[in-house]
Design an enzyme around this catalytic site. Structure first.
Site, PDB file in Angstrom:
ATOM      1  N   LYS A 167       0.894  -1.183   0.000  1.00 54.18           N
ATOM      2  CA  LYS A 167       0.000   0.000   0.000  1.00 54.18           C
ATOM      3  C   LYS A 167       0.924   1.222   0.000  1.00 54.18           C
ATOM      4  O   LYS A 167       1.423   1.641   1.029  1.00 54.18           O
ATOM      5  CB  LYS A 167      -0.860  -0.015   1.268  1.00 54.18           C
ATOM      6  CG  LYS A 167      -2.151   0.775   1.195  1.00 54.18           C
ATOM      7  CD  LYS A 167      -2.014   2.240   0.875  1.00 54.18           C
ATOM      8  CE  LYS A 167      -1.588   3.063   2.091  1.00 54.18           C
ATOM      9  NZ  LYS A 167      -1.333   4.478   1.732  1.00 54.18           N
ATOM     10  N   GLU A 240       9.191   0.623  11.307  1.00 49.12           N
ATOM     11  CA  GLU A 240      10.348   1.490  11.027  1.00 49.12           C
ATOM     12  C   GLU A 240       9.826   2.916  11.114  1.00 49.12           C
ATOM     13  O   GLU A 240       9.168   3.406  10.203  1.00 49.12           O
ATOM     14  CB  GLU A 240      10.907   1.197   9.624  1.00 49.12           C
ATOM     15  CG  GLU A 240      11.395  -0.227   9.428  1.00 49.12           C
ATOM     16  CD  GLU A 240      12.700  -0.511  10.166  1.00 49.12           C
ATOM     17  OE1 GLU A 240      13.356   0.447  10.636  1.00 49.12           O
ATOM     18  OE2 GLU A 240      13.070  -1.682  10.282  1.00 49.12           O
ATOM     19  N   CYS A 274      14.262   9.650   7.701  1.00 45.53           N
ATOM     20  CA  CYS A 274      14.131   9.209   9.089  1.00 45.53           C
ATOM     21  C   CYS A 274      15.467   9.348   9.810  1.00 45.53           C
ATOM     22  O   CYS A 274      15.522   9.585  11.006  1.00 45.53           O
ATOM     23  CB  CYS A 274      13.678   7.763   9.124  1.00 45.53           C
ATOM     24  SG  CYS A 274      14.632   6.703   8.035  1.00 45.53           S
ATOM     25  N   GLU A 368      10.454  15.081  15.936  1.00 47.73           N
ATOM     26  CA  GLU A 368      11.019  14.965  14.598  1.00 47.73           C
ATOM     27  C   GLU A 368      10.567  16.163  13.756  1.00 47.73           C
ATOM     28  O   GLU A 368       9.392  16.518  13.743  1.00 47.73           O
ATOM     29  CB  GLU A 368      10.525  13.664  13.944  1.00 47.73           C
ATOM     30  CG  GLU A 368      11.176  13.397  12.607  1.00 47.73           C
ATOM     31  CD  GLU A 368      10.712  12.076  11.980  1.00 47.73           C
ATOM     32  OE1 GLU A 368       9.500  11.788  12.017  1.00 47.73           O
ATOM     33  OE2 GLU A 368      11.566  11.347  11.449  1.00 47.73           O
TER      34      GLU A 368
HETATM   35  P1  NAD Z   1       2.689   8.276   7.839  1.00 54.70           P
HETATM   36  O1  NAD Z   1       2.719   7.531   9.112  1.00 54.70           O
HETATM   37  O2  NAD Z   1       1.793   9.443   7.718  1.00 54.70           O
HETATM   38  O3  NAD Z   1       2.298   7.308   6.613  1.00 54.70           O
HETATM   39  C1  NAD Z   1       3.011   6.133   6.333  1.00 54.70           C
HETATM   40  C2  NAD Z   1       2.110   5.160   5.594  1.00 54.70           C
HETATM   41  O4  NAD Z   1       1.074   4.726   6.466  1.00 54.70           O
HETATM   42  C3  NAD Z   1       1.404   5.747   4.378  1.00 54.70           C
HETATM   43  O5  NAD Z   1       1.393   4.780   3.366  1.00 54.70           O
HETATM   44  C4  NAD Z   1       0.001   6.003   4.897  1.00 54.70           C
HETATM   45  O6  NAD Z   1      -0.988   6.017   3.902  1.00 54.70           O
HETATM   46  C5  NAD Z   1      -0.190   4.845   5.828  1.00 54.70           C
HETATM   47  N1  NAD Z   1      -1.210   5.037   6.870  1.00 54.70           N
HETATM   48  C6  NAD Z   1      -1.664   6.197   7.411  1.00 54.70           C
HETATM   49  N2  NAD Z   1      -2.575   5.927   8.372  1.00 54.70           N
HETATM   50  C7  NAD Z   1      -2.694   4.592   8.445  1.00 54.70           C
HETATM   51  C8  NAD Z   1      -3.459   3.704   9.263  1.00 54.70           C
HETATM   52  N3  NAD Z   1      -4.292   4.163  10.201  1.00 54.70           N
HETATM   53  N4  NAD Z   1      -3.311   2.379   9.077  1.00 54.70           N
HETATM   54  C9  NAD Z   1      -2.440   1.894   8.148  1.00 54.70           C
HETATM   55  N5  NAD Z   1      -1.702   2.679   7.345  1.00 54.70           N
HETATM   56  C10 NAD Z   1      -1.824   4.017   7.487  1.00 54.70           C
HETATM   57  O7  NAD Z   1       4.202   8.696   7.519  1.00 54.70           O
HETATM   58  P2  NAD Z   1       4.767   9.581   6.327  1.00 54.70           P
HETATM   59  O8  NAD Z   1       4.473  11.005   6.524  1.00 54.70           O
HETATM   60  O9  NAD Z   1       4.407   8.969   5.023  1.00 54.70           O
HETATM   61  O10 NAD Z   1       6.330   9.330   6.497  1.00 54.70           O
HETATM   62  C11 NAD Z   1       7.154  10.072   7.307  1.00 54.70           C
HETATM   63  C12 NAD Z   1       7.577   9.280   8.519  1.00 54.70           C
HETATM   64  O11 NAD Z   1       8.176   8.048   8.128  1.00 54.70           O
HETATM   65  C13 NAD Z   1       8.647  10.007   9.317  1.00 54.70           C
HETATM   66  O12 NAD Z   1       8.346   9.918  10.671  1.00 54.70           O
HETATM   67  C14 NAD Z   1       9.912   9.236   8.987  1.00 54.70           C
HETATM   68  O13 NAD Z   1      10.918   9.334   9.956  1.00 54.70           O
HETATM   69  C15 NAD Z   1       9.385   7.846   8.855  1.00 54.70           C
HETATM   70  N6  NAD Z   1      10.293   7.000   8.091  1.00 54.70           N
HETATM   71  C16 NAD Z   1      10.973   6.029   8.776  1.00 54.70           C
HETATM   72  C17 NAD Z   1      11.881   5.234   8.110  1.00 54.70           C
HETATM   73  C18 NAD Z   1      12.669   4.185   8.844  1.00 54.70           C
HETATM   74  O14 NAD Z   1      13.307   3.373   8.183  1.00 54.70           O
HETATM   75  N7  NAD Z   1      12.666   4.164  10.164  1.00 54.70           N
HETATM   76  C19 NAD Z   1      12.084   5.416   6.736  1.00 54.70           C
HETATM   77  C20 NAD Z   1      11.361   6.392   6.075  1.00 54.70           C
HETATM   78  C21 NAD Z   1      10.461   7.187   6.765  1.00 54.70           C
END
Ligand code: NAD
Length: 519
Positions: A167, A240, A274, A368
């Site tokens: 997704k 992650e 991240c 963050e």
């Molecule tokens: P987000 O949590 O808003 O979204 C991530 C994903 O989750 C998207 O695909 C979104 O559609 C989905 N999502 C949203 N609500 C959901 C729910 N209730 N149930 C299931 N899926 C849902 O994050 P973002 O803004 O896309 O990404 C930024 C974040 O990701 C930052 O905090 C960053 O640090 C983190 N990140 C971490 C890593 C790592 O390896 N640790 C890598 C990249 C990004």
């Protein structure tokens, strides 16, 4: 503007130009369930394939990516806003390397493993572990590495014998669809790698559709929601999540190299990593010199549309991201920090910003930011540097800069993070062989490396008794002799010493005779 039309289709925009790039369907919860059920059927076939067959598919997919490298990099750059150069250097190159690595090595990494079972082996027993795939792996990635993260996880999952449902983020649906297209072109069964585009609700529907494991990359807030649903269904997951990664610069570091590393670590992908350097601690004695170097290097960065080859810093992904970055910079200002360069924005183009006179007590040092800000604080002693670095709820990565490698290793061991680099920064997600994952709020479980591969299989223990002509002495019926035997086992057999265990032998023989007489 990269905010979405959620009627029936997901519209994808280029955050740099506001141009509409395309659109994708929003999968309903019923459709997601159907996809998972098809995936489970495809699993029954895929799990029986050989490592060679899996390798052939991954290597064909790799060839397709290489052949379409410009088109794919342009799509990633346009959808996520990142520089075209980084779409290649930080997404395509590392994932191609990961694909060849796991295609070639998974068989060896998942080789059945014999377990030494100590004195039980004297009883004719042996044990081994074999690794079985889970089934359907649900991959829910963030938008900031929309190609390499889901494709890397999918590759590992497939090599281990699982099927995959991805997704993609609602900000990068077309890049997600591209991954599906690549596998189709490579000749995969149409249900092997399926892409369900949509927003958070589609992600939640995927989690509710009872996949066999969830690989989630995103924010702490969403990670908690996923963990709640997964816990209700006892679905295993890897999270992650976010980071607030510290960089410690000692006075004996190569300051020029460390300053270049800080600039790249803080501003690549416009700070939307991240593992971005979000807190920098420099030893007081060299702080002025180091900060000057950072500012000079920052001044040289060109900001603009990522498709221009000399552009290093681009655009924030969304209005939501802009408002967080603005509020953090404002909070720094209010709490007495000084902005040496940057601090302003034009639309979503937020300038690379260097902030000094910073303290850990300032609010944005604890949350963050996920934007192009580099807050710099100073320290006097090694202990203080370690304390400041560990004063955070996050623990994804960290870096230590020093020419004294002993000190570097000593400090690295004391920092609470999933990865600590000495004289390096940020990039180890790009090494397929090394594990990636966080401590504290930065997540649970690992991706990449052997540890990451192990997340995608279930260890199965196979135990064999070659002396099955005799009953086990702990079987029924119980008796006085049985209890005496169990006490002898407690005293001698459970000691871990072969010599001591042999002292239990006479009692074991008595018990065996009793059991055989009772047959
Ligand atoms: P987000 O949590 O808003 O979204 C991530 C994903 O989750 C998207 O695909 C979104 O559609 C989905 N999502 C949203 N609500 C959901 C729910 N209730 N149930 C299931 N899926 C849902 O994050 P973002 O803004 O896309 O990404 C930024 C974040 O990701 C930052 O905090 C960053 O640090 C983190 N990140 C971490 C890593 C790592 O390896 N640790 C890598 C990249 C990004």
């Amino acid at each position: 503007m990269k905010d979405l039309n959620l009627d029936s289709a997901l519209v994808s925009f280029d955050p740099a130009t506001g141009e509409r790039i395309g659109q994708a369907k929003i999968f309903t919860p019923e459709e997601v369930k159907e996809v998972v059920s098809r995936s489970r059927k495809a699993f029954l076939k895929w799990r029986t394939t050989s490592f060679e067959e899996r390798k052939r598919l991954i290597m064909r997919a790799r060839e397709i990516i290489l052949a379409e490298i410009d088109e794919i990099a342009e799509l990633i750059s346009k959808e996520s806003g990142k520089p075209f150069a980084e779409a290649i250097s930080m997404e395509i190159v590392p994932v191609l390397d990961l694909m060849q690595y796991f295609a070639r090595k998974t068989k060896k990494l998942l080789k059945p493993r014999k377990i030494q079972i100590g004195i039980f082996s004297l009883l004719g027993r042996s044990s081994k572990i074999i690794y079985e795939p889970y089934g359907v792996i649900a991959i829910i990635p963030a938008w900031n590495y929309p190609f390499s993260i889901p494709l890397g996880e999918a590759t590992m999952a497939l090599m281990a014998g699982n099927t995959v449902v991805i997704k993609p983020s609602e900000l990068t649906p077309l890049t997600g669809l591209k991954i599906g297209e690549i596998f189709q072109k490579a000749g995969a069964d149409e249900d092997l790698v399926q892409i369900v585009t949509g927003d958070g609700a589609t992600g939640a529907a995927l989690v509710e559709s009872l996949p066999d494991k969830i690989m989630f990359t995103g924010s702490v807030a969403t990670g908690k929601k996923i963990a709640e649903i997964a816990a209700r269904n006892l679905t295993p997951f890897v999270l992650e999540l976010g980071g607030k990664d510290p960089m410690i610069v000692f006075k004996d570091a190569n300051l020029d190299i460390a300053a270049s590393a800080a600039v790249w670590g803080a501003f690549c992908n416009t700070g939307q990593n991240c593992s971005s350097v979000e807190r920098l601690y420099v030893e007081e004695e060299v702080a002025e010199k180091f900060i000057n170097l950072v500012v000079e290097k920052t001044k040289k960065l060109k900001q603009g549309n990522g498709l221009e080859s000399d552009v290093s810093v681009t655009v924030l992904s969304s209005e939501k991201q802009l408002s967080i970055v603005k509020s953090h910079v404002e909070a720094f200002r209010k709490e007495g920090a000084r902005i040496l360069i940057g601090g302003n924005h034009e639309g979503l183009f937020f300038e690379p910003t260097v902030i000094v006179d910073v303290k850990n007590s300032m609010l944005p040092m604890q949350e963050e930011t996920f934007g192009p800000t580099l807050p710099i604080a100073t320290f006097k002693t090694e202990e203080e540097a370690i304390r400041l670095a560990n004063e955070s709820n996050f623990g994804l990565t960290a870096s230590v800069w020093t020419s004294d490698l002993k000190k570097g290793k000593r400090v690295a061991e004391k920092i609470q993070a999933g990865t600590v680099c000495i004289n390096e920064v940020l990039y180890t997600h790009g090494i397929a062989q090394t594990p990636w994952g966080g401590m504290k709020l930065s997540g649970q479980g690992r991706t990449h490396g052997l540890e990451g591969l192990m997340e995608l299989v279930q260890p199965k223990h196979i135990h064999l008794n070659r002396f099955s002509i005799l009953p086990d002495i702990w079987w029924m019926p119980y008796s006085e002799t049985a209890i005496k035997t169990f006490k002898a086992l407690a005293k001698h057999f459970a000691s871990g010493s072969m010599l001591k265990a042999s002292l239990a032998l006479p009692q074991i023989v008595r018990r065996l005779k009793e059991l055989l007489a009772n047959k």
